[in-house]
Design an enzyme around this catalytic site. Structure first.
Site, PDB file in Angstrom:
ATOM      1  CB  SER A 140      -0.650  -0.074   1.256  1.00 49.82           C
ATOM      2  OG  SER A 140      -1.320   1.020   1.619  1.00 49.82           O
ATOM      3  CE1 TYR A 164      -3.497  -2.671   5.834  1.00 43.54           C
ATOM      4  CE2 TYR A 164      -3.065  -0.383   5.350  1.00 43.54           C
ATOM      5  CZ  TYR A 164      -3.307  -1.505   4.980  1.00 43.54           C
ATOM      6  OH  TYR A 164      -3.561  -1.916   3.620  1.00 43.54           O
ATOM      7  CE  LYS A 168      -1.181  -4.507   3.379  1.00 40.63           C
ATOM      8  NZ  LYS A 168      -1.647  -5.536   2.954  1.00 40.63           N
TER       9      LYS A 168
HETATM   10  P1  NAD Z   1     -10.723  -7.053   1.837  1.00 43.67           P
HETATM   11  O1  NAD Z   1     -10.849  -6.916   3.366  1.00 43.67           O
HETATM   12  O2  NAD Z   1     -12.183  -6.945   1.010  1.00 43.67           O
HETATM   13  O3  NAD Z   1     -10.201  -8.366   1.362  1.00 43.67           O
HETATM   14  C1  NAD Z   1      -9.267  -8.993   2.268  1.00 43.67           C
HETATM   15  C2  NAD Z   1      -9.688 -10.675   2.372  1.00 43.67           C
HETATM   16  O4  NAD Z   1      -8.627 -11.270   3.291  1.00 43.67           O
HETATM   17  C3  NAD Z   1     -11.166 -10.591   3.000  1.00 43.67           C
HETATM   18  O5  NAD Z   1     -12.254 -11.337   2.128  1.00 43.67           O
HETATM   19  C4  NAD Z   1     -10.969 -11.522   4.224  1.00 43.67           C
HETATM   20  O6  NAD Z   1     -11.958 -12.230   4.911  1.00 43.67           O
HETATM   21  C5  NAD Z   1      -9.686 -12.143   4.114  1.00 43.67           C
HETATM   22  N1  NAD Z   1      -8.781 -12.468   5.168  1.00 43.67           N
HETATM   23  C6  NAD Z   1      -8.203 -11.577   6.304  1.00 43.67           C
HETATM   24  N2  NAD Z   1      -7.259 -12.317   6.964  1.00 43.67           N
HETATM   25  C7  NAD Z   1      -7.387 -13.392   6.382  1.00 43.67           C
HETATM   26  C8  NAD Z   1      -6.949 -14.746   7.171  1.00 43.67           C
HETATM   27  N3  NAD Z   1      -5.990 -14.732   8.185  1.00 43.67           N
HETATM   28  N4  NAD Z   1      -6.893 -15.817   6.424  1.00 43.67           N
HETATM   29  C9  NAD Z   1      -7.574 -15.948   5.209  1.00 43.67           C
HETATM   30  N5  NAD Z   1      -8.363 -14.878   4.786  1.00 43.67           N
HETATM   31  C10 NAD Z   1      -7.962 -13.747   5.452  1.00 43.67           C
HETATM   32  O7  NAD Z   1      -9.668  -5.923   1.480  1.00 43.67           O
HETATM   33  P2  NAD Z   1      -9.197  -5.483  -0.012  1.00 43.67           P
HETATM   34  O8  NAD Z   1      -9.626  -3.975  -0.144  1.00 43.67           O
HETATM   35  O9  NAD Z   1      -9.702  -6.510  -0.983  1.00 43.67           O
HETATM   36  O10 NAD Z   1      -7.594  -5.528   0.410  1.00 43.67           O
HETATM   37  C11 NAD Z   1      -6.844  -6.523  -0.282  1.00 43.67           C
HETATM   38  C12 NAD Z   1      -5.294  -6.448   0.310  1.00 43.67           C
HETATM   39  O11 NAD Z   1      -5.189  -5.142  -0.269  1.00 43.67           O
HETATM   40  C13 NAD Z   1      -5.169  -6.076   1.462  1.00 43.67           C
HETATM   41  O12 NAD Z   1      -4.144  -6.771   1.848  1.00 43.67           O
HETATM   42  C14 NAD Z   1      -5.116  -4.674   1.796  1.00 43.67           C
HETATM   43  O13 NAD Z   1      -4.233  -4.477   2.892  1.00 43.67           O
HETATM   44  C15 NAD Z   1      -4.418  -4.182   0.471  1.00 43.67           C
HETATM   45  N6  NAD Z   1      -4.723  -2.910   0.277  1.00 43.67           N
HETATM   46  C16 NAD Z   1      -6.027  -2.495   0.167  1.00 43.67           C
HETATM   47  C17 NAD Z   1      -6.410  -1.189   0.006  1.00 43.67           C
HETATM   48  C18 NAD Z   1      -7.736  -0.530  -0.103  1.00 43.67           C
HETATM   49  O14 NAD Z   1      -8.158   0.627  -0.068  1.00 43.67           O
HETATM   50  N7  NAD Z   1      -8.900  -1.600  -0.392  1.00 43.67           N
HETATM   51  C19 NAD Z   1      -5.195  -0.231  -0.518  1.00 43.67           C
HETATM   52  C20 NAD Z   1      -4.074  -0.717  -0.383  1.00 43.67           C
HETATM   53  C21 NAD Z   1      -3.657  -2.036   0.084  1.00 43.67           C
HETATM   54  N1  UFG Z   2     -12.451  11.940   3.395  1.00 42.56           N
HETATM   55  C1  UFG Z   2     -13.353  12.991   3.676  1.00 42.56           C
HETATM   56  N2  UFG Z   2     -14.407  12.436   4.388  1.00 42.56           N
HETATM   57  C2  UFG Z   2     -14.515  11.175   4.522  1.00 42.56           C
HETATM   58  C3  UFG Z   2     -13.443  10.239   4.027  1.00 42.56           C
HETATM   59  C4  UFG Z   2     -12.374  10.658   3.560  1.00 42.56           C
HETATM   60  O1  UFG Z   2     -13.075  14.020   3.394  1.00 42.56           O
HETATM   61  O2  UFG Z   2     -15.717  10.713   5.002  1.00 42.56           O
HETATM   62  C5  UFG Z   2     -11.227  12.521   2.583  1.00 42.56           C
HETATM   63  C6  UFG Z   2      -9.735  12.405   3.452  1.00 42.56           C
HETATM   64  O3  UFG Z   2      -9.672  13.465   4.409  1.00 42.56           O
HETATM   65  C7  UFG Z   2      -8.791  12.171   2.447  1.00 42.56           C
HETATM   66  C8  UFG Z   2      -9.506  11.508   1.232  1.00 42.56           C
HETATM   67  O4  UFG Z   2     -10.673  11.595   1.245  1.00 42.56           O
HETATM   68  O5  UFG Z   2      -8.316  13.672   1.710  1.00 42.56           O
HETATM   69  C9  UFG Z   2      -9.435   9.852   0.915  1.00 42.56           C
HETATM   70  O6  UFG Z   2      -9.675   9.473   2.372  1.00 42.56           O
HETATM   71  P1  UFG Z   2      -9.818   7.667   2.358  1.00 42.56           P
HETATM   72  O7  UFG Z   2      -9.907   7.549   3.660  1.00 42.56           O
HETATM   73  O8  UFG Z   2     -10.800   7.457   1.189  1.00 42.56           O
HETATM   74  O9  UFG Z   2      -8.203   7.325   1.898  1.00 42.56           O
HETATM   75  P2  UFG Z   2      -6.858   7.630   2.679  1.00 42.56           P
HETATM   76  O10 UFG Z   2      -5.920   8.087   1.396  1.00 42.56           O
HETATM   77  O11 UFG Z   2      -6.807   8.288   3.907  1.00 42.56           O
HETATM   78  O12 UFG Z   2      -6.348   6.032   2.957  1.00 42.56           O
HETATM   79  C10 UFG Z   2      -6.373   5.012   2.125  1.00 42.56           C
HETATM   80  C11 UFG Z   2      -6.630   3.580   2.636  1.00 42.56           C
HETATM   81  C12 UFG Z   2      -5.389   3.381   3.582  1.00 42.56           C
HETATM   82  C13 UFG Z   2      -3.923   3.453   2.680  1.00 42.56           C
HETATM   83  C14 UFG Z   2      -4.009   4.649   1.854  1.00 42.56           C
HETATM   84  C15 UFG Z   2      -2.984   4.686   0.927  1.00 42.56           C
HETATM   85  O13 UFG Z   2      -7.707   3.873   3.565  1.00 42.56           O
HETATM   86  O14 UFG Z   2      -5.278   2.108   4.156  1.00 42.56           O
HETATM   87  O15 UFG Z   2      -5.148   4.917   1.135  1.00 42.56           O
HETATM   88  O16 UFG Z   2      -3.177   3.627  -0.142  1.00 42.56           O
HETATM   89  F1  UFG Z   2      -3.083   3.281   3.442  1.00 42.56           F
END
Ligand code: NAD
Ligand code: UFG
Length: 354
Positions: A140, A164, A168
């Site tokens: 991330s 978190y 990572k």
């Molecule tokens: P998500 O929560 O929808 O998917 C993660 C999945 O992993 C879920 O289905 C959950 O049930 C499963 N899981 C968690 N722990 C587990 C375990 N111990 N064993 C088996 N399954 C398990 O999240 P997502 O948004 O699809 O994110 C996927 C990956 O991408 C994550 O590693 C997250 O940290 C990373 N990521 C997500 C974002 C985002 O904004 N969505 C941004 C950057 C990185």
């Molecule tokens: N924001 C609002 N109102 C809300 C939610 C968010 O104004 O209700 C704003 C935040 O202040 C920020 C932007 O919208 O300026 C995006 O916020 P998000 O919460 O959607 O995303 P972030 O960039 O804060 O964080 C996300 C994931 C993190 C990850 C990061 C970088 O939640 O886990 O992107 O990948 F680390």
């Protein structure tokens, strides 16, 4: 070998390649399964369903008219994971499974370390024991901590500003140490910026369990009148309109980046670890996102300006040039498409997969 024969041999090889997708029932994982199946890969999913529903995988199968294997299991169960890898003759692993809520990680750091770092260790040990050494990992942009400037290149300084993010960073380090220690590994660490959007069918998408923390799912729920109004966290940042700027990337583009990374790894010699940003390279402010959403979906999104949210940075967007150079991949879908597909998913599934 003639070109045609070479092509057919390669297609045959790919079509038999079994990919283990951990966390495949989740938001990004389910979209990845869909594209992998479309590309001809065989897919085996391990997910403990802590943050997802297996209905997502049924929908994937319907959409692509192919079957995948789903095993409800925790990746920390090393011996079971090993059995699954051997039984299905897995060739590569895409590791999505993990907990991802920043706020929750501050409250429950032990659970986050145990699940994310502990889970990755068990998985990597199971892979090693089975001799499977092709890995793609979901990292991330959070590993850049509070970035000094944007666009952010892969060489920018790293830091963790919450548990978190620490998980990572730790997993990235573990992967690099493994690759350094054993010249048979190939790995791609993919650093996502802000994934949003959904498959254009509206059949799969992001299904937050509680009130969303992230901007796009909050906007879609306000637009549906499930939530009253959006709080815009700060309008006094040093950005063009004062609101926070992020690099939103369509989830379909994001998963295409994984497919490109998988093809890249399979065509590389071992002892290869690459670290790649997956973003669009374009910054978009909170107000811009709201306005685009309102226009493309012809619906009002009530909002108010609120205090800044603790820990937020003014601006964070990728330098996405390395992904293009290395993987020949770049994001294709724009903010309008992201807003349209997010809302399509939300209107067709007002209660998610329930
Ligand atoms: P998500 O929560 O929808 O998917 C993660 C999945 O992993 C879920 O289905 C959950 O049930 C499963 N899981 C968690 N722990 C587990 C375990 N111990 N064993 C088996 N399954 C398990 O999240 P997502 O948004 O699809 O994110 C996927 C990956 O991408 C994550 O590693 C997250 O940290 C990373 N990521 C997500 C974002 C985002 O904004 N969505 C941004 C950057 C990185
Ligand atoms: N924001 C609002 N109102 C809300 C939610 C968010 O104004 O209700 C704003 C935040 O202040 C920020 C932007 O919208 O300026 C995006 O916020 P998000 O919460 O959607 O995303 P972030 O960039 O804060 O964080 C996300 C994931 C993190 C990850 C990061 C970088 O939640 O886990 O992107 O990948 F680390």
């Amino acid at each position: 070998m003639s070109n045609i024969l070479f092509f057919l041999v390669n297609v045959e090889r790919m079509s038999k390649h079994q990919v283990l997708v951990t966390g495949g029932a989740g938001y990004i994982g389910s979209h990845a399964c869909l594209q992998l199946l479309k590309e001809g890969f065989e897919v085996v999913v391990i997910d403990n369903l802590t943050n997802s529903s297996k209905i997502s995988l049924q929908r994937v199968e319907e959409l692509v008219d192919r079957r995948l294997v789903f095993v409800e299991e925790d990746i920390r169960n090393e011996k079971e994971v090993e059995k699954i890898i051997r039984f299905h003759n897995i060739g590569s692993v895409i590791h999505f499974a993990g907990l991802k809520a920043v706020g929750e990680s501050v409250e429950y750091p032990l659970e986050y370390y145990e699940n994310n770092v502990g889970g990755a260790l068990s998985l990597f040990k199971a892979m090693k024991n089975c001799g499977i050494k092709n890995l793609i990992f979901s990292s991330s942009a959070t590993v850049y901590g509070i970035p000094e400037k944007s666009p952010i290149t892969e060489n920018s300084s790293l830091s963790a500003v919450n548990p978190y993010g620490s998980t990572k960073l730790s997993i990235e380090k573990i992967i690099q140490d493994i690759v350094n220690s054993d010249n048979q590994w190939r790995s791609a660490i993919l650093r996502y910026f802000n994934p949003v959007g959904a498959h254009p069918s509206g059949k799969i998408g992001e299904d937050p369990k509680d009130i969303p923390n992230n901007l796009m799912p909050y906007i879609t729920q306000v637009a549906m009148r499930k939530l009253e109004k959006l709080s815009v966290y700060g309008d006094d940042y040093d950005t063009p309109d004062g609101t926070g700027v992020r690099d939103y990337i369509h989830v379909m583009d994001l998963v295409d980046g994984h497919i490109a990374a998988l093809h890249y790894l399979l065509n590389q010699p071992p002892k290869n670890n690459v670290i790649v940003n997956l973003g669009t390279g374009i910054g978009c402010s909170v107000l811009e996102l709201i306005k685009t959403f309102e226009k493309i979906n012809n619906i009002e999104v009530p909002y108010e300006i609120a205090e800044r949210r603790a820990g937020d940075v003014a601006s964070c967007y990728a330098d996405a040039s390395y992904a293009y150079e290395l993987l020949n991949w770049s994001a294709k879908r724009d903010i309008s498409q992201m807003c349209k597909d997010s809302f399509e998913w939300q209107t067709k599934n007002p209660n998610g997969f329930e």
